[in-house]
Design a protein around this motif. Sequence first.
Motif, PDB file in Angstrom:
ATOM      1  N   LEU A  25       0.805  -1.220   0.000  1.00 36.65           N
ATOM      2  CA  LEU A  25       0.000   0.000   0.000  1.00 36.65           C
ATOM      3  C   LEU A  25       0.838   1.269   0.000  1.00 36.65           C
ATOM      4  CD1 LEU A  25      -2.837  -1.125   2.425  1.00 36.65           C
ATOM      5  CD2 LEU A  25      -2.979  -0.837  -0.069  1.00 36.65           C
ATOM      6  N   LYS A  27       3.059   1.956  -1.917  1.00 33.61           N
ATOM      7  CA  LYS A  27       3.329   2.299  -3.316  1.00 33.61           C
ATOM      8  C   LYS A  27       2.151   3.033  -3.956  1.00 33.61           C
ATOM      9  CE  LYS A  27       6.195  -1.796  -3.679  1.00 33.61           C
ATOM     10  NZ  LYS A  27       6.183  -3.194  -4.089  1.00 33.61           N
ATOM     11  N   GLN A  28       1.044   3.149  -3.221  1.00 29.06           N
ATOM     12  CA  GLN A  28      -0.161   3.800  -3.744  1.00 29.06           C
ATOM     13  C   GLN A  28      -0.205   5.250  -3.248  1.00 29.06           C
ATOM     14  OE1 GLN A  28      -1.414   1.607  -5.797  1.00 29.06           O
ATOM     15  NE2 GLN A  28      -0.267  -0.054  -4.845  1.00 29.06           N
ATOM     16  N   SER A  29      -0.942   6.076  -3.957  1.00 21.53           N
ATOM     17  CA  SER A  29      -1.045   7.478  -3.546  1.00 21.53           C
ATOM     18  C   SER A  29      -1.979   7.625  -2.348  1.00 21.53           C
ATOM     19  CB  SER A  29      -1.573   8.334  -4.706  1.00 21.53           C
ATOM     20  OG  SER A  29      -2.949   8.078  -4.921  1.00 21.53           O
ATOM     21  N   GLN A  32      -5.580   7.650  -3.431  1.00 21.79           N
ATOM     22  CA  GLN A  32      -6.160   6.324  -3.687  1.00 21.79           C
ATOM     23  C   GLN A  32      -6.494   5.613  -2.377  1.00 21.79           C
ATOM     24  OE1 GLN A  32      -2.810   5.027  -6.137  1.00 21.79           O
ATOM     25  NE2 GLN A  32      -4.308   4.455  -7.723  1.00 21.79           N
ATOM     26  N   LEU A  33      -5.615   5.752  -1.390  1.00 18.91           N
ATOM     27  CA  LEU A  33      -5.834   5.084  -0.109  1.00 18.91           C
ATOM     28  C   LEU A  33      -7.034   5.654   0.637  1.00 18.91           C
ATOM     29  CD1 LEU A  33      -2.138   4.761   1.116  1.00 18.91           C
ATOM     30  CD2 LEU A  33      -3.563   2.988   0.052  1.00 18.91           C
ATOM     31  N   ALA A 144      -9.356  -2.714  -3.199  1.00 23.26           N
ATOM     32  CA  ALA A 144      -8.245  -2.441  -4.113  1.00 23.26           C
ATOM     33  C   ALA A 144      -8.575  -2.892  -5.537  1.00 23.26           C
ATOM     34  CB  ALA A 144      -6.973  -3.117  -3.613  1.00 23.26           C
ATOM     35  N   PHE A 149      -6.122  -1.435  -8.339  1.00 22.06           N
ATOM     36  CA  PHE A 149      -4.785  -1.771  -7.848  1.00 22.06           C
ATOM     37  C   PHE A 149      -4.363  -3.124  -8.418  1.00 22.06           C
ATOM     38  CE2 PHE A 149      -4.645   0.659  -3.539  1.00 22.06           C
ATOM     39  CZ  PHE A 149      -5.161   1.795  -4.134  1.00 22.06           C
TER      40      PHE A 149
END
Length: 168
Positions: A25, A27-29, A32-33, A144, A149
């Motif tokens: 997670l 690695k996600q913006s 997005q989270l 996700a 994702f």
Amino acid sequence: MSVKKIITSYATYNLSANKQFVNWLSKQSEEQLLQEVPSSFKGILQTLNHIWAIEEMWCADLFKNDDAVNRYGVQDLNSKEVFEGLLNRSSIIAEKVNLLTDNTLAENISIKTPWFEANLTLAEYLQHLFNHGTYHRGQIITIAHHLGFTEMPSTDFLFYSLMASNQS
């Protein structure tokens, strides 16, 4: 197999699964989270915060630690704080579980909360705690998928156990 070995395996599995999720997670913006989707909680970070909140609550109730952080109702979430807090608490739980004996795990503990009243063994409460994290990590995977994702971690207990047994 002893109850201690089973519960200790679940505690280290819980920590390992949470580490895999944090690595994935991170690695996600942040957007997005925090993106809202129809689920038990508004989004991924909110669900992860809930896992952390429950670990804090159970650590306080079961181990009488006085450093528990109340995560209920926290609206202003940031991934760094949630990631670090969850991994810290999961690590502390794994350390505390490692120090327990079969006899201690078999002791009954009475707990009364706004949601339930119970008198179960320490092992049963811990098993519930680890199942709770697994349940909500599954929800995060579903969220996700809806958000597009990829490269989700595989955190099944079976695969963790096989990997752990190959390392010993």
